[in-house]
Scaffold this active site. Sequence first.
Site, mmCIF file in Angstrom:
data_model
loop_
_atom_site.group_PDB
_atom_site.id
_atom_site.type_symbol
_atom_site.label_atom_id
_atom_site.label_comp_id
_atom_site.label_asym_id
_atom_site.label_seq_id
_atom_site.Cartn_x
_atom_site.Cartn_y
_atom_site.Cartn_z
ATOM 1 N N CYS A 182 -6.681 -5.813 -4.603
ATOM 2 C CA CYS A 182 -7.931 -5.826 -3.722
ATOM 3 C C CYS A 182 -8.307 -4.259 -3.814
ATOM 4 O O CYS A 182 -9.438 -4.347 -3.039
ATOM 5 C CB CYS A 182 -7.835 -6.452 -2.566
ATOM 6 S SG CYS A 182 -6.616 -5.638 -1.427
ATOM 7 N N GLU A 226 0.662 -1.140 -0.053
ATOM 8 C CA GLU A 226 0.069 -0.205 -0.155
ATOM 9 C C GLU A 226 0.794 1.186 0.113
ATOM 10 O O GLU A 226 0.346 2.431 -0.040
ATOM 11 C CB GLU A 226 -0.846 -0.093 1.180
ATOM 12 C CG GLU A 226 -2.067 -1.185 1.564
ATOM 13 C CD GLU A 226 -2.407 -1.353 2.818
ATOM 14 O OE1 GLU A 226 -3.533 -0.742 2.920
ATOM 15 O OE2 GLU A 226 -1.817 -1.720 3.778
ATOM 16 N N ASP A 282 -4.883 3.240 -1.163
ATOM 17 C CA ASP A 282 -3.999 3.634 -0.258
ATOM 18 C C ASP A 282 -2.432 3.840 -1.068
ATOM 19 O O ASP A 282 -1.759 4.909 -0.906
ATOM 20 C CB ASP A 282 -3.683 2.478 0.947
ATOM 21 C CG ASP A 282 -4.394 3.146 2.003
ATOM 22 O OD1 ASP A 282 -5.043 4.149 2.025
ATOM 23 O OD2 ASP A 282 -4.688 2.106 3.026
#
Lengths: 90, 587
Positions: free
Chosen positions: B502, B431, B455
Site C-alpha cells: 500500500c 514497514e 516507511d
Amino acid sequence: MTEKKVVVPNKLGIHARPAALIVRAAVEFACDIWVESPADKVNAKSIMGVMTLAASGGTEIVVSADGSDEVEAVEAVAEVIRSGFGEEMI
Amino acid sequence: MLFKGVPASHGIAIGSAFLLKVEELKHAKRLLESSEQAELEVKRFQVAISSVRHDLENIADTMEDVVEGRQILEFLLLLLQDPTIKRDVESRILGGLVNAEYAVSTALRGVMEKFEVMADPYIRERVADVRDVGRRVIEKLTGTEKDVLDKMQEPVVLVAKDLDPSETAGLKPGQILAFVTDMGGRTSHTTILARALGIPAVVGLQKITSEINPRDMIIVDGIHGHVIVNPTQEELRYYAGIKEKFQKAEKLLQKMNQEPAVTEDGVRIELAANIELPYEVELVNKLGADGIGLFRTEFLRLAQENGENEEDHFAIYDTVAFRMKPKPVIIRTYDMGGDKFRTGLNSVPEANPFLGYRAVRIGLDRPQEFSIQLRAILRASVHGNIRLMFPMVTHVEQLRRLRDLLEKVKNQLRVDEIPFDNDMQVGIMVETPATVIALDLMLPYADFVSIGTNDLTQYSLAVDRGNPRVADLYDSFHPAILRQIDTVVRLCHSQGKWVGVCGSMAGNPLAVPLMIGFGVDELSVAPSLIPDVKRMIGVVTTDAAREMAEKSLVTETGLGVRSLVHSYVMGKYPEILLDENDWETGG
C-alpha cells in the site's frame, strides 16, 4: 400531527441533490408533510421549497406531517435526512 | 484572440462557431374575459406540463448510461411537478384572469429571483434549471417549439449566453464539438452534463457571445479554460497535436475504468485504493477498484478533541464498509506520531519522532482509548467486509498484546450482546527491516500483511526524505528494498497468508511489473492513480514480470532496475507515456 427533529448531518447541507431525495421520499405519501428550519417552513413535496430552505450542515430540522400515513411519512423523510444523502459528513 | 474562462469539461475541440440565442423568460400579458375561460387556461397549463413531462422523460431515457444525466433530468422533472409552483401559477391564472404563458413566466421569475439571492452558489446555479423548465412549458403553450440544433449541418462549437440543462442533455457528442458560454460555473447542471457526455466546455467567459461571429474558427481548450477565436496557423497545429494526444489517452482510460485489472496474459490482479476520508468511496467505486486496501483513520483523531467517541468512529467505519460491500475495506488503526498529527498525544518533544512514540506504540500505552477504536471497528464488521490492520508492529510481543486487547474488546461486546464478525481478518503493516527479518515469528498472529514501502525505504536506508541534503539517497528501487519485498512475499505464501503493498511503490508504474513479478497479491494506490496502474498492469505478462523481478534482485542500483522496466515497456508499447517523474525518482 406527527413530528420529529433531525440534524442535517452532511457537510454541504440540503442542496439540489439532497432536496430531490427528500421530495422523492415525501411524494410517496398521501399526507401533507413539511420540513422546517429555524428560518422557514416549507412543503416537503416542493423541490423549490426544500431548496430555498438552504439548510446548511448542522441545521436542526423539524419534519412534521398531518394525514392518514403521517407516522410513516415523518419517519421516511427524517431517515433520508439522517442518512446524510450518502455524502461527506460534518 | 485568447479568452480565459472556467474549464468546465475536459478536452480540446476545434471548429466553427454556432451562436445560439437564449430567449428571455418573458411573455406578454393577455387578460381573460371570464372565470370559465380561466378554468380552460388552467387546463391548458396542465396539459402543457404533462406534455413537457413526456419530453423530459424521453430525454432521460436516452441517458440510460449517463448517471449524472439521469439525475439531472429527474431534478428537472421534480421542478416541473413542484406543487407549490403549480399552485402559484394556477392562482395567478384564476385570480388575475391572465393567460397561462404570462402566469408561468411571472411565477418562475419570482422563483428565480429567490434562487439568485441565495448565499449558496450551488443553489444559485439552479436558476438555469428553473428557466429551462419554464421555457419548455411556455413553448408548449405557445406552440413555438423549435429544435434549433437540428438545423445544424455539420458539427459546430456552440456559443451561447447560457445553455439549458435539458438542451445540453439533448446534444449529441457527434453534433457538438464543444460549447462555450458567458455564464455558468463548475457545478451548474449544464457543466455536469457536459462532463458526463464528454463534450469539452469552457464556461463563465463573461462576454464571449459579443466577441464571436457566426462561423468564426474557434479552439476550445477545456483543460485550461482557454478559448482562442480565429487562431493562427501555428496555434491550430499546436492544438491539433494536443487534441490527438488527449483523445487517445481518454479513450484508453475510459475503457480501463470499466474493466478489472488484468495482465496481458489474463491474470487478474487485485487493485485497491488508499483513502483518507469517507467520501472518497464514491470515486473509488466509480473507478472500479477491488476494495479499500488502506483506510487511514488519523483524520478521526482531529475530530475527537474531547476524547474518543465510539459512535463517531462507528458511523464512519459503518458507512464506508456498507458502501463498499462486498468488497473488502482494510481499516488501519491510528498511525499517529512520526510526522502525523502529533498534537495532544505527544506533548513531549522528541529528538527522533520517527523512532519514537507512534502508531501502536501509543495504542498499547493507552489501551483504554485504543479499545474505543477497536470496538467501533468490530461493531461495523457485521455491515461489510472489514479487515483490521495494525501499523508499525516491530516486536512479536506487541502483536501478541494487540491480539489480546482485541480479544478483550470482543469479550466485552459478547457481554453487551453486540454483534461483530468473529472471523474478521487481522493483519499488520510491514514497514521496518525488523518486521521483515522476524516476520516468520509474527505470521502466526496475522492473517495478512501489507507492505508500506515509504516507511520501509526510510527505515531501511536510514534516509529522511524530507531532508534535501540526503533526499537523493531515498530510493524504493534500491536492491535492499526489493529483496525485502521478495522475502515478505515468499514467507507469507509459504504460510498461506496474503500480501498487499500500500506504499507508493504500488502506484509507481515502473514498480508495478516488479510487484506482479514478486507475486504480491494486492496493490493499493491513491484513487487518482488507479487508471494509470490498471493500464500498466494491462501491458505486462506475468512471465515477463517474473523475469524482471528476478533480474531486479541482482541489479546493483535503483536506476538500473528502473531502466530495466522502462526499456521493456517502451520496447513493447512505445505509446505509453511514462511520466518523467516516475523515471527520475525512486518511488
